[in-house]
Design a protein around this motif. Sequence first.
Motif: not given
Length: 230
Positions: A84-87, A93-94, A117-118, A143-146
């Motif tokens: 997932a990638l969040y902003i 966090w979205d 900005y999304t 935020r990158l969850e990887y």
Amino acid sequence: MATLSSPSLGKLITNVRNLLNQPNPSNSFWSDAEITEYLNEAVRMYFAQVIANSEGHFTTTTDLNIVTDVETVALPTDFFEAKALYIQRNNGWDICPYVPDVTSGFTTNSGSSSNMYTPYYFFRSNNIVLRPTPNFSQTAVLRLEYVQFPDTMVNGGDTLTNQVSPIFKQLIEMYAVYKAKLKESLVSGVDLVSVPKQNRDEIFGLFVQAINKRSQYPEFIVPFSPEGKY
């Protein structure tokens, strides 16, 4: 109570040599470099099995920056695949949608802050591509969850990644024994691999059963209903 710790590469090589009954590397059919290669291959095989059958193993997060008028963000060097990638927002966090669509145009009018900005994203080489292109800079806003690829062991003091459960270090060792005996069998023309393969397969079977489910929390399935009715 004592806890299990990740063994060093040197210890793993020693264990493999003891199983092969050739403890002296200077008088051995296999070099330490060969055994190291087999051990690293075993870790990669473990990694592939874990991420295909379990949840959360080899997963981590990192925060990334946005730079004005730059559409790409470099991926971590140990990146394998994104979950997932969040902003960042004022209240949390979205999630950013993954849209690998390059068949249409895009705008660069992205708003002046992360709250306006999304972006959607896709991958290009070793980068995340953000669309629309950001027109502001902000530190640690993504935020990158990887899933991270395991480190390669090189030196004797390198340790087996802690993402591999110490309980299953013997699986890593037995895979290396199997590969060593496979080479010897190919060179000698004599089958010397059956017993180590059987032992490897037995441990592998236990390993697959153990990683299949990390949580015992009850799971609930909502019936599919296109009209929102049950």
